[in-house]
Design a protein around this motif. Structure first.
Motif, PDB file in Angstrom:
ATOM      1  N   ARG A  18       0.971  -1.135   0.011  1.00  0.00           N
ATOM      2  CA  ARG A  18       0.099  -0.107  -0.017  1.00  0.00           C
ATOM      3  C   ARG A  18       0.840   1.156  -0.086  1.00  0.00           C
ATOM      4  O   ARG A  18       1.881   1.283   0.703  1.00  0.00           O
ATOM      5  CB  ARG A  18      -0.965  -0.077   1.149  1.00  0.00           C
ATOM      6  N   VAL A  19       0.604   2.135  -0.888  1.00  0.00           N
ATOM      7  CA  VAL A  19       1.345   3.599  -0.724  1.00  0.00           C
ATOM      8  C   VAL A  19       0.471   4.860  -0.822  1.00  0.00           C
ATOM      9  O   VAL A  19      -1.075   4.786  -0.973  1.00  0.00           O
ATOM     10  CB  VAL A  19       2.181   3.600  -2.326  1.00  0.00           C
ATOM     11  N   SER A  20       1.019   5.758  -0.284  1.00  0.00           N
ATOM     12  CA  SER A  20       0.168   6.887  -0.200  1.00  0.00           C
ATOM     13  C   SER A  20       0.674   7.818  -1.469  1.00  0.00           C
ATOM     14  O   SER A  20       1.235   7.510  -2.320  1.00  0.00           O
ATOM     15  CB  SER A  20       0.523   7.775   1.048  1.00  0.00           C
ATOM     16  N   ALA A  21       0.104   9.116  -1.341  1.00  0.00           N
ATOM     17  CA  ALA A  21       0.473  10.008  -2.579  1.00  0.00           C
ATOM     18  C   ALA A  21       1.782  10.358  -2.823  1.00  0.00           C
ATOM     19  O   ALA A  21       2.808  10.398  -1.853  1.00  0.00           O
ATOM     20  CB  ALA A  21      -0.307  11.562  -2.163  1.00  0.00           C
ATOM     21  N   PRO A  22       2.318  10.541  -3.860  1.00  0.00           N
ATOM     22  CA  PRO A  22       3.524  10.772  -4.297  1.00  0.00           C
ATOM     23  C   PRO A  22       4.144  12.086  -3.680  1.00  0.00           C
ATOM     24  O   PRO A  22       3.341  13.077  -3.881  1.00  0.00           O
ATOM     25  CB  PRO A  22       3.656  10.605  -5.674  1.00  0.00           C
ATOM     26  N   GLY A  45       1.172  -3.389   4.018  1.00  0.00           N
ATOM     27  CA  GLY A  45       0.929  -4.185   3.006  1.00  0.00           C
ATOM     28  C   GLY A  45       0.714  -5.787   3.360  1.00  0.00           C
ATOM     29  O   GLY A  45       1.038  -5.952   4.635  1.00  0.00           O
ATOM     30  N   THR A  46       0.911  -6.554   2.669  1.00  0.00           N
ATOM     31  CA  THR A  46       1.093  -8.042   2.724  1.00  0.00           C
ATOM     32  C   THR A  46       1.733  -8.998   2.038  1.00  0.00           C
ATOM     33  O   THR A  46       2.211  -8.614   0.716  1.00  0.00           O
ATOM     34  CB  THR A  46      -0.583  -8.844   2.857  1.00  0.00           C
ATOM     35  N   ASN A  52       5.164 -15.646   4.366  1.00  0.00           N
ATOM     36  CA  ASN A  52       3.829 -15.008   4.606  1.00  0.00           C
ATOM     37  C   ASN A  52       4.053 -13.947   5.793  1.00  0.00           C
ATOM     38  O   ASN A  52       4.991 -14.200   6.492  1.00  0.00           O
ATOM     39  CB  ASN A  52       3.038 -16.090   5.102  1.00  0.00           C
ATOM     40  N   GLY A  53       3.561 -12.819   5.656  1.00  0.00           N
ATOM     41  CA  GLY A  53       3.529 -11.845   6.585  1.00  0.00           C
ATOM     42  C   GLY A  53       2.890 -10.533   6.051  1.00  0.00           C
ATOM     43  O   GLY A  53       1.856 -10.347   5.383  1.00  0.00           O
ATOM     44  N   ARG A  54       3.487  -9.313   6.555  1.00  0.00           N
ATOM     45  CA  ARG A  54       3.217  -7.986   6.283  1.00  0.00           C
ATOM     46  C   ARG A  54       4.273  -7.228   5.949  1.00  0.00           C
ATOM     47  O   ARG A  54       5.450  -7.470   6.266  1.00  0.00           O
ATOM     48  CB  ARG A  54       2.348  -7.464   7.399  1.00  0.00           C
ATOM     49  N   VAL A  55       4.023  -6.281   5.175  1.00  0.00           N
ATOM     50  CA  VAL A  55       4.804  -5.009   4.790  1.00  0.00           C
ATOM     51  C   VAL A  55       4.719  -4.083   5.829  1.00  0.00           C
ATOM     52  O   VAL A  55       3.591  -3.693   5.901  1.00  0.00           O
ATOM     53  CB  VAL A  55       4.585  -4.436   3.453  1.00  0.00           C
ATOM     54  N   LEU A  56       5.844  -3.697   6.682  1.00  0.00           N
ATOM     55  CA  LEU A  56       5.492  -2.648   7.649  1.00  0.00           C
ATOM     56  C   LEU A  56       5.591  -1.286   6.959  1.00  0.00           C
ATOM     57  O   LEU A  56       6.129  -0.953   6.063  1.00  0.00           O
ATOM     58  CB  LEU A  56       6.839  -2.835   8.687  1.00  0.00           C
ATOM     59  N   PRO A  57       4.715  -0.508   7.688  1.00  0.00           N
ATOM     60  CA  PRO A  57       4.915   1.152   7.130  1.00  0.00           C
ATOM     61  C   PRO A  57       6.297   1.710   7.308  1.00  0.00           C
ATOM     62  O   PRO A  57       6.897   1.212   8.351  1.00  0.00           O
ATOM     63  CB  PRO A  57       3.961   1.681   7.975  1.00  0.00           C
ATOM     64  N   GLY A  58       6.698   2.741   6.612  1.00  0.00           N
ATOM     65  CA  GLY A  58       8.002   3.537   6.860  1.00  0.00           C
ATOM     66  C   GLY A  58       8.749   3.174   5.678  1.00  0.00           C
ATOM     67  O   GLY A  58       9.918   4.002   5.599  1.00  0.00           O
ATOM     68  N   GLY A  59       8.667   2.406   4.710  1.00  0.00           N
ATOM     69  CA  GLY A  59       9.637   2.472   3.618  1.00  0.00           C
ATOM     70  C   GLY A  59       9.004   3.362   2.442  1.00  0.00           C
ATOM     71  O   GLY A  59       8.100   4.077   2.697  1.00  0.00           O
ATOM     72  N   ALA A  60      10.020   3.431   1.422  1.00  0.00           N
ATOM     73  CA  ALA A  60       9.382   4.411   0.214  1.00  0.00           C
ATOM     74  C   ALA A  60      10.061   3.678  -0.790  1.00  0.00           C
ATOM     75  O   ALA A  60      10.853   3.090  -0.997  1.00  0.00           O
ATOM     76  CB  ALA A  60       9.854   5.625   0.776  1.00  0.00           C
ATOM     77  N   ASP A  61       9.414   4.182  -2.175  1.00  0.00           N
ATOM     78  CA  ASP A  61      10.011   4.014  -3.341  1.00  0.00           C
ATOM     79  C   ASP A  61      10.565   5.284  -3.916  1.00  0.00           C
ATOM     80  O   ASP A  61       9.782   6.233  -3.969  1.00  0.00           O
ATOM     81  CB  ASP A  61       8.759   3.723  -4.188  1.00  0.00           C
ATOM     82  N   PRO A 151      -3.913   2.578  -8.100  1.00  0.00           N
ATOM     83  CA  PRO A 151      -3.877   3.930  -7.548  1.00  0.00           C
ATOM     84  C   PRO A 151      -3.518   3.992  -6.037  1.00  0.00           C
ATOM     85  O   PRO A 151      -2.888   5.124  -5.592  1.00  0.00           O
ATOM     86  CB  PRO A 151      -5.389   4.431  -7.757  1.00  0.00           C
ATOM     87  N   ASP A 152      -3.616   2.991  -5.166  1.00  0.00           N
ATOM     88  CA  ASP A 152      -3.505   2.903  -3.745  1.00  0.00           C
ATOM     89  C   ASP A 152      -2.474   1.716  -3.427  1.00  0.00           C
ATOM     90  O   ASP A 152      -1.869   1.748  -2.348  1.00  0.00           O
ATOM     91  CB  ASP A 152      -4.725   2.623  -3.019  1.00  0.00           C
ATOM     92  N   ARG A 153      -1.698   1.037  -4.477  1.00  0.00           N
ATOM     93  CA  ARG A 153      -0.802   0.007  -4.025  1.00  0.00           C
ATOM     94  C   ARG A 153      -0.087  -0.361  -5.327  1.00  0.00           C
ATOM     95  O   ARG A 153      -0.482  -0.107  -6.505  1.00  0.00           O
ATOM     96  CB  ARG A 153      -1.771  -1.123  -3.673  1.00  0.00           C
TER      97      ARG A 153
END
Length: 162
Positions: A18-22, A45-46, A52-61, A151-153
């Motif tokens: 999952r991503v937020s606005a650029p 994310g997942t 199996n697990g989750r993508v933790l918030p805090g990363g970036a592209d 749009p969101d992921r």
């Protein structure tokens, strides 16, 4: 001479990130400048499959938009696994990718509009750092993947090159 066979691909994981606005950071200037810097925050994310697990918030592209058809992507984020054999283990992902499409389709992606995944070339080469000895195999192989931006992921599939 021995004939060499083509490598096979082993499916490893499917990720929904999952991503937020650029954040548009502007034109890069100076040595090695070649485009517009765009940063896409990762909010979670997942991951499923062999991992199996989750993508933790805090990363970036951290993207370099090279032209109206091409972006050079460098995503960095952390997975937390919930598999019983390595529950709680972390995997740091650095995922280099290229994404290209027609100027019209890329403009739609930037505006947050849906674009058919088949219209966009999105290929990646993830590398991993692992916190559990049972996952060392991830550091001793090459991986490739394919992705799609929504749009969101971002949805991706990673494969180990055998």
């Amino acid at each position: 001479m021995t004939a060499l066979t083509a490598p096979a691909l082993e499916p490893v994981a499917t990720l929904t990130v999952r991503v937020s606005a650029p954040l548009e950071a502007g034109e890069i200037t100076g040595t090695n400048s070649r485009g517009q810097r765009r940063i896409i925050p990762i909010t979670g994310g997942t991951v499923s499959g062999r991992l199996n697990g989750r993508v933790l918030p805090g990363g970036a592209d951290f993207q370099l938009v090279v032209s109206d058809t091409l972006a050079d992507l460098d995503a960095r984020y952390l997975l937390q696994l919930d598999d019983p054999a390595w529950a709680g283990a972390h995997v740091f992902v650095q995922n280099r990718a290229l994404r290209r499409g027609s100027p019209e389709d890329i403009a739609r992606l930037v505006r947050g509009e849906p674009v058919a995944p088949a219209a966009i070339y999105f290929r990646c080469a993830p590398t991993f750092e692992v916190s559990h000895p049972a996952l060392v195999w991830m550091t001793e192989s090459l991986f490739i993947g394919t992705g799609a931006r929504f749009p969101d992921r971002v949805e991706m599939r990673f494969f180990r090159v055998c």
